[in-house]
Motif scaffolding. Structure first.
Motif, mmCIF file in Angstrom:
data_model
loop_
_atom_site.group_PDB
_atom_site.id
_atom_site.type_symbol
_atom_site.label_atom_id
_atom_site.label_comp_id
_atom_site.label_asym_id
_atom_site.label_seq_id
_atom_site.Cartn_x
_atom_site.Cartn_y
_atom_site.Cartn_z
ATOM 1 N N LEU A 1 -14.818 43.218 4.127
ATOM 2 C CA LEU A 1 -15.295 41.857 4.386
ATOM 3 C C LEU A 1 -15.413 41.068 3.093
ATOM 4 O O LEU A 1 -14.998 39.901 3.009
ATOM 5 N N SER A 2 -15.962 41.688 2.056
ATOM 6 C CA SER A 2 -16.107 41.030 0.770
ATOM 7 C C SER A 2 -14.757 40.623 0.207
ATOM 8 O O SER A 2 -14.578 39.504 -0.297
ATOM 9 N N LYS A 3 -13.788 41.521 0.317
ATOM 10 C CA LYS A 3 -12.448 41.231 -0.216
ATOM 11 C C LYS A 3 -11.778 40.111 0.579
ATOM 12 O O LYS A 3 -11.063 39.276 0.007
ATOM 13 N N ILE A 4 -11.984 40.092 1.882
ATOM 14 C CA ILE A 4 -11.422 39.012 2.701
ATOM 15 C C ILE A 4 -11.977 37.664 2.267
ATOM 16 O O ILE A 4 -11.224 36.708 2.017
ATOM 17 N N ILE A 5 -13.295 37.554 2.170
ATOM 18 C CA ILE A 5 -13.915 36.271 1.820
ATOM 19 C C ILE A 5 -13.563 35.886 0.394
ATOM 20 O O ILE A 5 -13.315 34.711 0.098
ATOM 21 N N ASP A 6 -13.510 36.877 -0.500
ATOM 22 C CA ASP A 6 -13.128 36.594 -1.879
ATOM 23 C C ASP A 6 -11.719 35.998 -1.947
ATOM 24 O O ASP A 6 -11.486 35.019 -2.665
ATOM 25 N N ASN A 7 -10.797 36.570 -1.214
ATOM 26 C CA ASN A 7 -9.415 36.089 -1.249
ATOM 27 C C ASN A 7 -9.221 34.791 -0.486
ATOM 28 O O ASN A 7 -8.555 33.866 -0.966
ATOM 29 N N MET A 8 -9.784 34.717 0.715
ATOM 30 C CA MET A 8 -9.457 33.618 1.621
ATOM 31 C C MET A 8 -10.289 32.360 1.351
ATOM 32 O O MET A 8 -9.755 31.270 1.202
ATOM 33 N N GLU A 9 -11.603 32.499 1.310
ATOM 34 C CA GLU A 9 -12.470 31.313 1.214
ATOM 35 C C GLU A 9 -12.829 30.974 -0.221
ATOM 36 O O GLU A 9 -12.987 29.801 -0.558
ATOM 37 N N LEU A 10 -12.923 31.989 -1.079
ATOM 38 C CA LEU A 10 -13.294 31.734 -2.467
ATOM 39 C C LEU A 10 -12.047 31.552 -3.328
ATOM 40 O O LEU A 10 -11.764 30.454 -3.824
ATOM 41 N N GLY A 11 -11.258 32.603 -3.508
ATOM 42 C CA GLY A 11 -10.136 32.561 -4.436
ATOM 43 C C GLY A 11 -9.069 31.555 -4.090
ATOM 44 O O GLY A 11 -8.687 30.721 -4.925
ATOM 45 N N VAL B 1 -19.908 37.002 -1.307
ATOM 46 C CA VAL B 1 -18.908 37.972 -1.778
ATOM 47 C C VAL B 1 -19.580 39.058 -2.608
ATOM 48 O O VAL B 1 -19.325 40.262 -2.404
ATOM 49 N N ARG B 2 -20.441 38.664 -3.504
ATOM 50 C CA ARG B 2 -21.088 39.644 -4.393
ATOM 51 C C ARG B 2 -22.039 40.555 -3.640
ATOM 52 O O ARG B 2 -22.083 41.775 -3.893
ATOM 53 N N VAL B 3 -22.798 39.985 -2.712
ATOM 54 C CA VAL B 3 -23.763 40.801 -1.964
ATOM 55 C C VAL B 3 -23.047 41.800 -1.068
ATOM 56 O O VAL B 3 -23.412 42.988 -1.024
ATOM 57 N N THR B 4 -22.027 41.364 -0.337
ATOM 58 C CA THR B 4 -21.308 42.285 0.552
ATOM 59 C C THR B 4 -20.576 43.360 -0.241
ATOM 60 O O THR B 4 -20.518 44.517 0.183
ATOM 61 N N GLU B 5 -20.032 42.994 -1.408
ATOM 62 C CA GLU B 5 -19.378 44.019 -2.235
ATOM 63 C C GLU B 5 -20.397 45.036 -2.739
ATOM 64 O O GLU B 5 -20.162 46.251 -2.689
ATOM 65 N N THR B 6 -21.540 44.561 -3.238
ATOM 66 C CA THR B 6 -22.562 45.459 -3.767
ATOM 67 C C THR B 6 -23.070 46.407 -2.681
ATOM 68 O O THR B 6 -23.189 47.622 -2.907
#
Length: 394
Positions: A89-99, A60-65
């Motif tokens: 992509l970062s926001k999707i993974i942050d919301n779906m798989e992480l958050g 998430v951090r790498v794709t956002e950066t």
């Protein structure tokens, strides 16, 4: 088989159906087999899962950066498109798989505040407190129970004949587009039950404390994506005389990134809950509900999406919505291992296991939305009956 709830329920007689276990003994065996799947998996949860969620956080951090850095190059098409895409992509993974998974408490065993369900916050306008109540408690407790599960239709859509048809419903395909495009904003105010405020069933004074919490979280997201980062772009581009162009490019990239996340999150969630063959339930159906009956309701009210590792990652493993509803506190990365065992139990007890490709599931969702934009419709909430499990017969 399916309705929405924050509209007036139409008078109807619930259909009683016999499905799955046929006796108290079978229901208990069904319950114990699913318990065994949960317990076997829980015993092995540990460092492998901790490493997995830490890798997801790094991704998430790498794709956002990378996404935000590429947007600083302005409107140059290759970098702007890639930057907006990586940010989405970062926001999707942050919301779906992480958050989503962390806020379910799936990684509380780590004893790390970064991954604890009570302290983790996500890149979304919905405050973590509101999400934990409306989703973790209300939705997962009352899955598809008409009049209890506010996620069914989100207070906007008529999805079965259990709801009276109104002048608003012919426009629900357009409402669906609006809901999908601004999904995080609708989710943010969902637990406030604004539909009840509008029709006078709830006072504004009752929801104002919630609104202050939601407003603060919304402002944090707006300030970061639509004020701070465009200003950063303007400052970076100032030596080249391109401040305005770069600021607008960054602003547009953030708009597109959020739009990508909203559409995808909407699609995954709707495919997991509102497909053609899911069941919904009357309030009476959960009176005296046993754990086995709760398991049965979760399976009948959920849909899976078939696919490979990319689909599982991008959906937050909600491609295994059935397993998630059965075991919401088990790390989502384990659902792919649990699914064959769950499916075998379903086959053994003649319980439908709803799964299909993303395209197929999405098509059935859109058919449901279109059908119930018109009056009538044959699907009704059901009461699942196991005769010898009824309280008076035990």
């Amino acid at each position: 088989m399916s309705p929405s709830l924050n509209a007036t329920l139409s008078p109807s007689v619930d259909r009683t159906v016999h499905i799955g276990p046929k006796s108290a003994a079978e229901m208990l065996a069904f319950e114990r087999e699913l318990d065994a799947i949960r317990d076997d998996t829980r015993r092995t949860v540990g460092e492998r899962d901790a490493r997995y969620i830490r890798r997801i956080q790094r991704l998430v951090r790498v794709t956002e950066t990378l996404g935000r850095a590429l947007l600083l190059f302005g409107w140059f098409p290759p970098t702007w498109l890639l930057g907006a895409g990586l940010l989405g992509l970062s926001k999707i993974i942050d919301n779906m798989e992480l958050g989503h998974n962390v806020m379910h408490g799936q990684f509380n065993f780590m004893n790390d505040p970064q991954f604890h369900g009570d302290t983790f916050d996500w890149d979304n306008t919905c405050p973590k407190e509101e999400w934990r109540h409306s989703h973790n408690f209300v939705h997962h407790t009352y899955t598809n129970v008409i009049g209890k599960d506010r996620d069914f239709g989100y207070g906007l859509l008529r999805l079965s004949s259990d709801l009276r048809w109104s002048w608003l419903h012919p426009f629900q395909l357009l409402l669906t587009l609006l809901l999908a495009s601004f999904f995080q904003w609708f989710v943010a105010i969902h637990d406030m039950q604004m539909d009840k405020v509008v029709i006078g069933r709830k006072k504004w004074s009752e929801v104002r404390p919630q609104w202050l919490l939601v407003r603060a979280k919304m402002w944090r997201i707006v300030k970061r994506d639509y004020v701070v980062w465009p200003l950063v772009g303007a400052v970076v581009a100032a030596p080249f005389g391109q401040s305005q162009d770069v600021a607008l490019a960054v602003l547009a990239g953030n708009v597109v990134g959020n739009f990508i996340r909203n559409i995808w999150a909407w699609a995954i969630i709707f495919c997991g809950h509102f497909t053609e063959h899911i069941y919904t339930f009357s309030r009476a159906s959960i009176e005296g509900e046993s754990k086995g009956q709760w398991y049965l309701r979760q399976i009948l009210g959920s849909s899976n999406i078939s696919g490979g590792s990319v689909m599982h990652l991008m959906s937050g493993n909600l491609s295994h919505q059935v397993e998630h509803h059965l075991f919401p506190d088990i790390p989502g990365n384990r659902y792919v291992e649990m699914a064959p065992r769950v499916r075998a139990v379903c086959a053994k007890y003649n319980v439908p296991y709803n799964t299909g490709s993303f395209a197929l599931q999405l098509w059935t969702v859109m058919k449901r939305i279109a059908r119930y934009s018109l009056p009538g419709g044959g699907q009704k909430a059901v009461h699942i009956e196991v005769p010898s499990v009824l309280p008076e017969q035990v």
